[in-house]
Enzyme design. Structure first.
Site, PDB file in Angstrom:
ATOM      1  N   GLY A 209     -76.027  -0.099 -57.021  1.00  0.00           N
ATOM      2  CA  GLY A 209     -76.696  -1.087 -56.328  1.00  0.00           C
ATOM      3  C   GLY A 209     -78.304  -0.989 -56.567  1.00  0.00           C
ATOM      4  N   SER A 210     -78.954  -1.278 -55.598  1.00  0.00           N
ATOM      5  CA  SER A 210     -80.477  -1.382 -55.680  1.00  0.00           C
ATOM      6  C   SER A 210     -80.983  -0.231 -55.747  1.00  0.00           C
ATOM      7  CB  SER A 210     -80.785  -2.515 -54.653  1.00  0.00           C
ATOM      8  OG  SER A 210     -80.726  -1.580 -53.487  1.00  0.00           O
ATOM      9  N   GLY A 213     -81.888   0.487 -51.931  1.00  0.00           N
ATOM     10  CA  GLY A 213     -80.688   0.809 -51.261  1.00  0.00           C
ATOM     11  C   GLY A 213     -80.092   2.390 -51.617  1.00  0.00           C
ATOM     12  N   GLY A 214     -80.299   2.512 -52.888  1.00  0.00           N
ATOM     13  CA  GLY A 214     -79.769   3.727 -53.594  1.00  0.00           C
ATOM     14  C   GLY A 214     -80.679   5.066 -53.187  1.00  0.00           C
ATOM     15  N   GLU A 233     -76.274   4.715 -59.382  1.00  0.00           N
ATOM     16  CA  GLU A 233     -76.516   3.922 -60.465  1.00  0.00           C
ATOM     17  C   GLU A 233     -77.283   2.894 -60.035  1.00  0.00           C
ATOM     18  OE1 GLU A 233     -73.608   1.719 -62.929  1.00  0.00           O
ATOM     19  OE2 GLU A 233     -75.481   0.725 -63.142  1.00  0.00           O
ATOM     20  N   CYS A 270     -75.910  -4.755 -64.816  1.00  0.00           N
ATOM     21  CA  CYS A 270     -76.977  -3.863 -64.595  1.00  0.00           C
ATOM     22  C   CYS A 270     -77.394  -3.552 -66.179  1.00  0.00           C
ATOM     23  CB  CYS A 270     -76.308  -2.613 -64.192  1.00  0.00           C
ATOM     24  SG  CYS A 270     -74.816  -2.188 -64.665  1.00  0.00           S
TER      25      CYS A 270
HETATM   26  P1  NAP Z   1     -77.645  -3.110 -52.372  1.00  0.00           P
HETATM   27  O1  NAP Z   1     -78.532  -3.963 -51.755  1.00  0.00           O
HETATM   28  O2  NAP Z   1     -78.347  -1.763 -52.830  1.00  0.00           O
HETATM   29  O3  NAP Z   1     -76.563  -2.754 -51.392  1.00  0.00           O
HETATM   30  C1  NAP Z   1     -75.613  -1.919 -52.191  1.00  0.00           C
HETATM   31  C2  NAP Z   1     -74.688  -1.243 -50.914  1.00  0.00           C
HETATM   32  O4  NAP Z   1     -75.530  -0.396 -50.412  1.00  0.00           O
HETATM   33  C3  NAP Z   1     -74.268  -2.211 -50.091  1.00  0.00           C
HETATM   34  O5  NAP Z   1     -73.076  -1.866 -49.356  1.00  0.00           O
HETATM   35  C4  NAP Z   1     -75.268  -2.299 -48.838  1.00  0.00           C
HETATM   36  O6  NAP Z   1     -74.938  -2.734 -47.742  1.00  0.00           O
HETATM   37  C5  NAP Z   1     -75.647  -0.765 -48.807  1.00  0.00           C
HETATM   38  N1  NAP Z   1     -76.984  -0.663 -48.487  1.00  0.00           N
HETATM   39  C6  NAP Z   1     -78.192  -1.055 -49.130  1.00  0.00           C
HETATM   40  N2  NAP Z   1     -79.477  -0.515 -48.758  1.00  0.00           N
HETATM   41  C7  NAP Z   1     -79.023   0.531 -47.830  1.00  0.00           C
HETATM   42  C8  NAP Z   1     -79.575   1.300 -46.885  1.00  0.00           C
HETATM   43  N3  NAP Z   1     -81.030   1.212 -46.914  1.00  0.00           N
HETATM   44  N4  NAP Z   1     -78.833   2.133 -46.116  1.00  0.00           N
HETATM   45  C9  NAP Z   1     -77.566   2.022 -46.093  1.00  0.00           C
HETATM   46  N5  NAP Z   1     -76.670   1.259 -46.998  1.00  0.00           N
HETATM   47  C10 NAP Z   1     -77.751   0.515 -47.686  1.00  0.00           C
HETATM   48  O7  NAP Z   1     -77.208  -3.657 -53.716  1.00  0.00           O
HETATM   49  P2  NAP Z   1     -76.796  -5.052 -54.076  1.00  0.00           P
HETATM   50  O8  NAP Z   1     -76.359  -5.732 -52.675  1.00  0.00           O
HETATM   51  O9  NAP Z   1     -75.416  -4.638 -54.798  1.00  0.00           O
HETATM   52  O10 NAP Z   1     -77.597  -5.801 -55.116  1.00  0.00           O
HETATM   53  C11 NAP Z   1     -79.062  -5.895 -54.515  1.00  0.00           C
HETATM   54  C12 NAP Z   1     -79.597  -5.632 -55.770  1.00  0.00           C
HETATM   55  O11 NAP Z   1     -79.320  -4.513 -56.399  1.00  0.00           O
HETATM   56  C13 NAP Z   1     -79.784  -6.473 -56.780  1.00  0.00           C
HETATM   57  O12 NAP Z   1     -80.600  -7.534 -56.770  1.00  0.00           O
HETATM   58  C14 NAP Z   1     -79.931  -5.542 -58.287  1.00  0.00           C
HETATM   59  O13 NAP Z   1     -81.534  -5.457 -58.438  1.00  0.00           O
HETATM   60  C15 NAP Z   1     -79.375  -4.112 -57.914  1.00  0.00           C
HETATM   61  N6  NAP Z   1     -78.100  -4.032 -58.476  1.00  0.00           N
HETATM   62  C16 NAP Z   1     -77.970  -3.135 -59.380  1.00  0.00           C
HETATM   63  C17 NAP Z   1     -76.845  -3.069 -59.973  1.00  0.00           C
HETATM   64  C18 NAP Z   1     -76.610  -1.783 -61.138  1.00  0.00           C
HETATM   65  O14 NAP Z   1     -75.678  -1.777 -61.756  1.00  0.00           O
HETATM   66  N7  NAP Z   1     -77.510  -0.957 -61.368  1.00  0.00           N
HETATM   67  C19 NAP Z   1     -75.735  -3.627 -59.712  1.00  0.00           C
HETATM   68  C20 NAP Z   1     -75.891  -4.399 -58.684  1.00  0.00           C
HETATM   69  C21 NAP Z   1     -77.144  -4.617 -57.856  1.00  0.00           C
HETATM   70  P3  NAP Z   1     -75.732  -3.610 -46.920  1.00  0.00           P
HETATM   71  O15 NAP Z   1     -76.544  -4.577 -47.486  1.00  0.00           O
HETATM   72  O16 NAP Z   1     -74.653  -4.262 -46.027  1.00  0.00           O
HETATM   73  O17 NAP Z   1     -76.543  -2.666 -46.181  1.00  0.00           O
END
Ligand code: NAP
Length: 469
Positions: A209-210, A213-214, A233, A270
């Protein structure tokens, strides 16, 4: 009355307790049982492909063709891990027979084995509702290693997550395995997700994910009394260096290929190439014009979530405030209009904002005046999943320097083609230095992903029954 958070926490306790109860049995399971489960999951996905794809399309907007391909990839991946288990990957041992005599030559018998870590908390990704979600690569590799998995469903595809989990639950029950081999947590708040990664019975975390968040979850994991591995990742900008040696040939074909890669899946990959590095040369100028021509009219589909669209607009506005627009993007339609920006190498190396990921259909062209400047550009990128080098076919000092610079920052270096599309195989490396991943020595795609969930133990002078375990 219980609050939402209290409900989530007790649900998490129950799921983790089930996973923990299954950990010993699954950790000691034989290859036949693991392979049967992985193949059973693949077959269940395929049998229900039609209705799952409809559901996935409704929630993600990724389109039936792409999603059907993703189901095929996910089933292929599950079966591939079954093959890897049967080939003995998680059971590999290193045997050092005893040597009579005084140390350092003399030694006892030592046998290095690998043991499953225990319950893994798996955070699904939004952009691959099948291949990086409930039954995706993290789940498949953890199960192959002998670890139960607690899935934290992604809020971007909740109904699909539940439907896939329900299929998996039935496979687990049919095979008479403990139900805790695979559990799911839906609708968890951020606090609840934090509680999950800090749960004493969770032994490792896999996350896609982001960066924000990561890193938030990674910090929580490291604040535990006993920190555990966190395989995150995160974001990646995937530079692609296009040298005149490549562009002097059929640059139009390369421009079309690159435009397709930048806009594929509305840029929500990604491995999407976000930075295109060119040298000051007429062939580069022609290529930029061809790329603009190819990318400008591309119609994209809607982004995965409204917040992702907001994030993309914000990131591309930031880049626009420092860089030149190569063309004025057409008005956003169903999805955002593709964008292409251009900036000098020096600006790129001194301005960290230009090195932020634009997660969407956009790329930044970086113009360098020398190979040394190209090296500086790559050196300014601290970590990325991939770097692509076009035009380094000759063995020369400058090409060697570029290969070294690319390897220093990337998990995968490509010498042809585009970085989108990550083959599932034994040699694959999907994970690079921080911030593209939190554990650059591991991969989240390919069969080596199993290693993340195994811990070596050296058995010294062990009795035969221990060695037979
Ligand atoms: P994300 O916002 O990081 O969310 C991924 C997971 O983590 C979700 O289940 C989210 O649930 C949880 N989460 C996020 N922030 C958190 C926190 N502070 N504490 C606890 N849990 C948390 O990622 P996304 O929604 O998939 O995509 C958002 C951004 O991530 C994209 O705009 C992109 O930049 C990046 N991304 C990167 C990849 C990669 O492969 N590297 C893949 C997808 C996305 P909740 O939102 O409900 O908290």
């Amino acid at each position: 009355m219980a609050t939402h958070q209290e409900l989530s926490l007790s649900t998490i306790d129950q799921a983790v307790a089930k996973a923990s109860a299954a950990a010993l049995v699954w950790g000691e399971s034989k290859a036949a049982a693991r392979a049967a489960l992985l193949r059973g999951l693949a077959a269940a996905l395929e049998q229900h492909q039609a209705e799952l794809v409809v559901l996935a399309d409704r929630e993600s907007g990724l389109g039936a063709a792409r999603l059907s391909g993703e189901v095929a990839r996910t089933a292929f991946q599950l079966r591939g891990f079954a093959d890897a288990v049967e080939a003995g990957l998680p059971y590999q041992r290193v045997n050092d027979a005893a040597v009579v005599g005084a140390p350092p030559v003399g030694r006892p018998q030592l046998i290095r084995v690998k043991r499953a870590l225990g319950p893994v908390a798996m955070f699904s990704a939004s952009n691959f509702p099948f291949a990086f979600s409930v039954l995706g690569g993290d789940t498949a590799s953890a199960l192959a290693a002998g670890c139960p998995v607690v899935v934290k469903a992604h809020p971007g595809h909740p109904e699909l997550s539940l439907a896939v989990y329900e299929l998996a639950r039935r496979v687990v029950a049919r095979q008479k395995l403990p139900e805790g081999v695979l559990t799911i947590i839906e609708g968890a708040s951020r606090a609840a997700a934090g509680y999950l990664v800090q749960h004493p019975q969770i032994a490792a975390v896999a996350f896609t994910g982001s960066f924000q968040g990561g890193t938030a979850l990674w910090k929580l994991v490291n604040e535990r009394p006993r920190p555990i591995p966190f395989y995150g990742e995160l974001g990646s900008i995937n530079p692609l260096v296009a040298l005149p040696a490549a562009l002097e040939g059929n640059s139009q074909k390369l421009a079309a290929l690159l435009a397709g890669s930048i806009t594929q899946g509305c840029g929500q990959f990604c491995t999407s190439p976000g930075v295109i590095v060119v040298l000051d040369h007429p062939a580069s100028e022609r290529f930029i014009a061809e790329l603009a021509e190819a990318i400008r009219p591309v119609k994209t589909h809607r982004m995965l979530t409204p917040s992702m669209k907001k994030g993309f607009d914000g990131a591309s506005d930031t880049v626009a405030s420092y860089a030149t627009r190569v063309f004025q993007p057409e008005v956003d339609g169903v999805g955002p209009a593709p964008r292409l920006f251009s900036v000098g190498a020096k600006d790129f190396t001194i301005n960290a904002d230009l090195r932020e990921e634009m997660f969407g259909p956009a790329a930044l062209i970086v113009k360098a005046t020398s190979i040394e400047q190209v090296e500086d550009v790559l050196g300014a990128i601290s970590g990325t999943l991939t770097t692509t080098l076009w035009g380094v076919n000759e063995d020369s000092e400058s090409n060697r320097a570029l290969v070294h610079a690319a390897e220093a920052i990337s998990g995968r270096v490509l010498f042809a083609g585009v970085p989108t599309g990550v083959a599932v195989c034994a040699a694959q490396q999907h994970g690079g230095p921080w911030p593209s991943s939190t554990a650059a020595q591991t991969t989240s795609v390919g069969y080596a992903a199993i290693e993340r969930f195994l811990r070596p133990v050296a058995l010294q002078d062990a009795p035969a029954w221990v060695l037979a375990m």
